[in-house]
Design a protein around this motif. Structure first.
Motif, mmCIF file in Angstrom:
data_model
loop_
_atom_site.group_PDB
_atom_site.id
_atom_site.type_symbol
_atom_site.label_atom_id
_atom_site.label_comp_id
_atom_site.label_asym_id
_atom_site.label_seq_id
_atom_site.Cartn_x
_atom_site.Cartn_y
_atom_site.Cartn_z
ATOM 1 N N SER A 3 49.776 41.550 44.201
ATOM 2 C CA SER A 3 49.084 40.651 43.287
ATOM 3 C C SER A 3 50.044 40.135 42.250
ATOM 4 O O SER A 3 50.819 40.864 41.678
ATOM 5 C CB SER A 3 47.950 41.415 42.614
ATOM 6 O OG SER A 3 47.346 40.643 41.632
ATOM 7 N N HIS A 4 50.047 38.853 42.000
ATOM 8 C CA HIS A 4 50.788 38.281 40.897
ATOM 9 C C HIS A 4 49.910 37.280 40.190
ATOM 10 O O HIS A 4 48.725 37.197 40.438
ATOM 11 C CB HIS A 4 52.128 37.687 41.336
ATOM 12 C CG HIS A 4 52.047 36.796 42.531
ATOM 13 N ND1 HIS A 4 51.529 35.528 42.472
ATOM 14 C CD2 HIS A 4 52.406 37.016 43.813
ATOM 15 C CE1 HIS A 4 51.595 34.981 43.661
ATOM 16 N NE2 HIS A 4 52.112 35.860 44.487
ATOM 17 N N LEU A 5 50.485 36.515 39.270
ATOM 18 C CA LEU A 5 49.662 35.664 38.410
ATOM 19 C C LEU A 5 48.801 34.694 39.184
ATOM 20 O O LEU A 5 49.266 34.063 40.111
ATOM 21 C CB LEU A 5 50.574 34.887 37.449
ATOM 22 C CG LEU A 5 51.173 35.701 36.307
ATOM 23 C CD1 LEU A 5 52.090 34.819 35.497
ATOM 24 C CD2 LEU A 5 50.100 36.280 35.426
ATOM 25 N N GLN A 17 51.628 39.568 29.371
ATOM 26 C CA GLN A 17 52.082 40.583 30.299
ATOM 27 C C GLN A 17 52.727 41.740 29.537
ATOM 28 O O GLN A 17 53.396 41.535 28.522
ATOM 29 C CB GLN A 17 53.094 39.990 31.284
ATOM 30 C CG GLN A 17 52.511 38.897 32.142
ATOM 31 C CD GLN A 17 51.353 39.409 32.963
ATOM 32 O OE1 GLN A 17 51.474 40.383 33.681
ATOM 33 N NE2 GLN A 17 50.208 38.765 32.835
ATOM 34 N N HIS A 107 44.065 40.006 41.863
ATOM 35 C CA HIS A 107 44.168 39.224 40.639
ATOM 36 C C HIS A 107 43.043 38.200 40.528
ATOM 37 O O HIS A 107 42.548 37.917 39.435
ATOM 38 C CB HIS A 107 45.527 38.534 40.539
ATOM 39 C CG HIS A 107 45.912 38.233 39.125
ATOM 40 N ND1 HIS A 107 45.362 37.200 38.416
ATOM 41 C CD2 HIS A 107 46.754 38.873 38.280
ATOM 42 C CE1 HIS A 107 45.874 37.188 37.194
ATOM 43 N NE2 HIS A 107 46.712 38.195 37.084
ATOM 44 N N THR A 111 40.469 38.092 37.481
ATOM 45 C CA THR A 111 40.187 36.815 36.814
ATOM 46 C C THR A 111 38.694 36.534 36.827
ATOM 47 O O THR A 111 38.118 36.066 35.830
ATOM 48 C CB THR A 111 40.943 35.667 37.512
ATOM 49 O OG1 THR A 111 42.347 35.918 37.451
ATOM 50 C CG2 THR A 111 40.646 34.335 36.858
ATOM 51 N N SER A 176 48.864 36.462 45.911
ATOM 52 C CA SER A 176 47.562 36.354 45.246
ATOM 53 C C SER A 176 46.639 35.363 45.943
ATOM 54 O O SER A 176 45.588 35.027 45.424
ATOM 55 C CB SER A 176 47.752 35.937 43.787
ATOM 56 O OG SER A 176 48.336 34.662 43.713
#
Length: 513
Positions: A3-5, A17, A107, A111, A176
């Motif tokens: 998972s990243h932004l 972060q 992510h 969100t 993501s």
């Protein structure tokens, strides 16, 4: 998977972060792991980091290696599922670390929980329908998660039917983006087998799309305070989106009783990494479709002679540059954006040489898919538009405030197609002049000159220009697929042991599917 932004397409505040603390080099005067050394480390990196470091040492994790990937807040039941998968894997995968992969990315779900928090803060009086839908949705999340935790975020990230046992080191990790659940289906012909997206995964894909819509709507919330009509429309739209998510979650809960288990048939090895099969009709040894592998590559200029050229006019006509144009709209509250998609001559040649069995020129990668039909006939605007729109929706471009020169590279699967290329914001000059209001009547005798003076050029408009470098199919209806070892062996057997050379086409492209 990892998972990243979450990709930003509209102006929104970015989450802060955590600052990564680096372990300082030990002092030469201190003995490693002595009390004095540990006190120094404690002051430098803090108690929590020191505890993690000592745990790593006890578990034999080397300092210069990444720890096994675990998603944050993995609950006890999902940990047990992962352990069961490790027990079930065959000898070929015994040394490969396992993890629980999110279908809707971790992510995106985090969100989603934050977006629900924003919706909860909206005024009850203005957003009556949305608040009712919100309450129903929160209740369904509790039911479908089957998790005793009260925190919506933890319920979502541990949503059992959204998690599938997988591997830590893979090729084609979607990050993501949405990661479909795959199942294998036998065919009458034993030389082929189908990899297809599961029905439960299709429902989860719908939820993933609705989450993105909520994400793009939330930046408009402040505008509803000053605009009653907008507030009314927003209430209706939010209510509908949340009702749609609730409906999908309920279907997942009621129609799909079993959680995804470890299925080794969807995986294969490519060098040191594991590869999950993409949706396609997979050809096995003896498949008749492999008989023509590379038989027409000479039409592209691929010969043992590096200077060979394409020698048919028909082939040249097939590779002429094509441009597709349409209007894209982020949400019903946004202006339409003009989109231009270009498939150049170079891109067409690559599509045939890399993704058409008869024209295949020997470029074997970890994932190899081939168009079943003629690419020039099947790659139409009807096929491309929904796929490209999905890429735009997930892009990093600020879609509500387009800035000329903004770019976003493309190297990902949308839904049924994998793309490589680039996305760029450009300014287009409008050729048609715009008439200017004139309070004085125009005398016809003064002819065209005065009329021409009363027109000014329209201001330039910003549009999204997409240049494609590759388009590959990932769907059983569109694609054949071949594992790299089989493809390499078949190609060398049919075309000779000597690797054929492609004609010069400039700089090398990046490795792709």
């Amino acid at each position: 998977m990892s998972s990243h932004l979450f990709q930003h397409s509209a102006q929104a505040s970015t989450m802060q972060q955590p600052v990564q603390k680096n372990m300082p080099p030990p002092s030469a005067s201190l003995k490693h792991d002595s009390p004095s050394h540990l006190i120094q480390l404690q002051k430098s990196i803090g108690n929590r980091a020191l505890i993690q470091l000592m745990k790593s040492k006890r578990q034999g994790i080397a300092h210069n290696k990444q720890p096994i990937q675990r998603f944050k807040d993995e609950d006890e039941y999902n940990t047990k599922r992962r352990v069961n998968a490790e027990t079930a894997r065959s000898e070929a995968f015994q040394n490969d670390e396992m993890q629980m992969d999110h279908t809707i990315s971790q992510h995106s779900l985090i969100t989603f929980s934050e977006l629900l928090g924003e919706i909860q803060q909206l005024p009850n009086k203005t957003f009556k329908a949305a608040k009712q839908s919100y309450a129903t949705l929160i209740n369904e999340i509790k039911m479908v998660s089957n998790n005793e935790e009260k925190c919506t975020r933890i319920q979502l990230v541990n949503f059992y039917k959204n998690l599938v046992p997988g591997f830590n080191v893979t090729t084609g990790n979607p990050g993501s983006k949405f990661d479909p659940q795959i199942e294998m289906a036998d065919m009458d012909d034993e030389s082929t087998i189908i990899a297809r997206e599961k029905a439960v995964s299709a429902k989860l894909r719908e939820i993933d799309s609705y989450i993105r819509k909520l994400y793009h709507l939330t930046p408009l919330f402040p505008n509803t305070k000053k605009d009653e009509d907008l507030a009314k429309q927003m209430d209706e739209v939010l209510s509908k989106v949340m009702n749609d998510i609730t409906t999908c979650l309920k279907k997942v809960r009621e129609e799909f009783s079993e959680e995804p288990s470890y299925d080794e048939t969807i995986w294969y090895k490519s060098e040191t990494k594991n590869v999950k099969r993409v949706p396609a009709e997979w050809l096995k040894t003896g498949a008749g479709k492999l008989e023509d592998l590379g038989s027409k590559q000479h039409l592209l200029g691929y010969e043992k002679d590096k200077t060979a050229k394409s020698n048919t006019q028909d082939a040249q006509d097939s590779f002429k540059e094509v441009t597709f144009t349409w209007d894209y709209q982020l949400t019903e509250f946004d202006k339409k954006i003009k989109v231009n998609v270009v498939i150049s001559e170079k891109c067409w040649k690559h599509i045939y040489a890399r993704h058409k069995l008869e024209y295949f020129a020997g470029d074997v990668q970890a994932i190899n898919t081939f168009w079943k039909d003629d690419p020039h006939e099947i790659i139409t605007q009807e096929l491309l538009e929904p796929e490209i729109n999905l890429l735009i929706e997930r892009s990093k471009l600020q879609l509500r405030v387009l800035q000329e020169g903004d770019k976003d590279p493309i190297n990902e699967t949308a839904h049924h197609l994998f793309f490589q290329g680039k996305m760029e914001v450009v300014e287009e000059v409008q050729n048609i002049a715009e008439p200017v209001a004139n309070s004085q009547p125009v005398n016809k005798s003064r002819n065209k000159k005065r009329n021409q003076q009363k027109k000014v050029p329209k201001p330039p408009i910003k549009s999204i220009h997409i240049t494609l470098e590759s388009v590959a199919p990932e769907s059983p209806e569109l694609a054949y697929a071949v594992e790299p070892t089989l493809l390499q062996n078949e190609y060398h057997h049919k075309r000779g042991l000597q690797r054929l050379f492609p004609p010069k086409q400039g700089s090398k492209r990046v490795e792709e599917k």
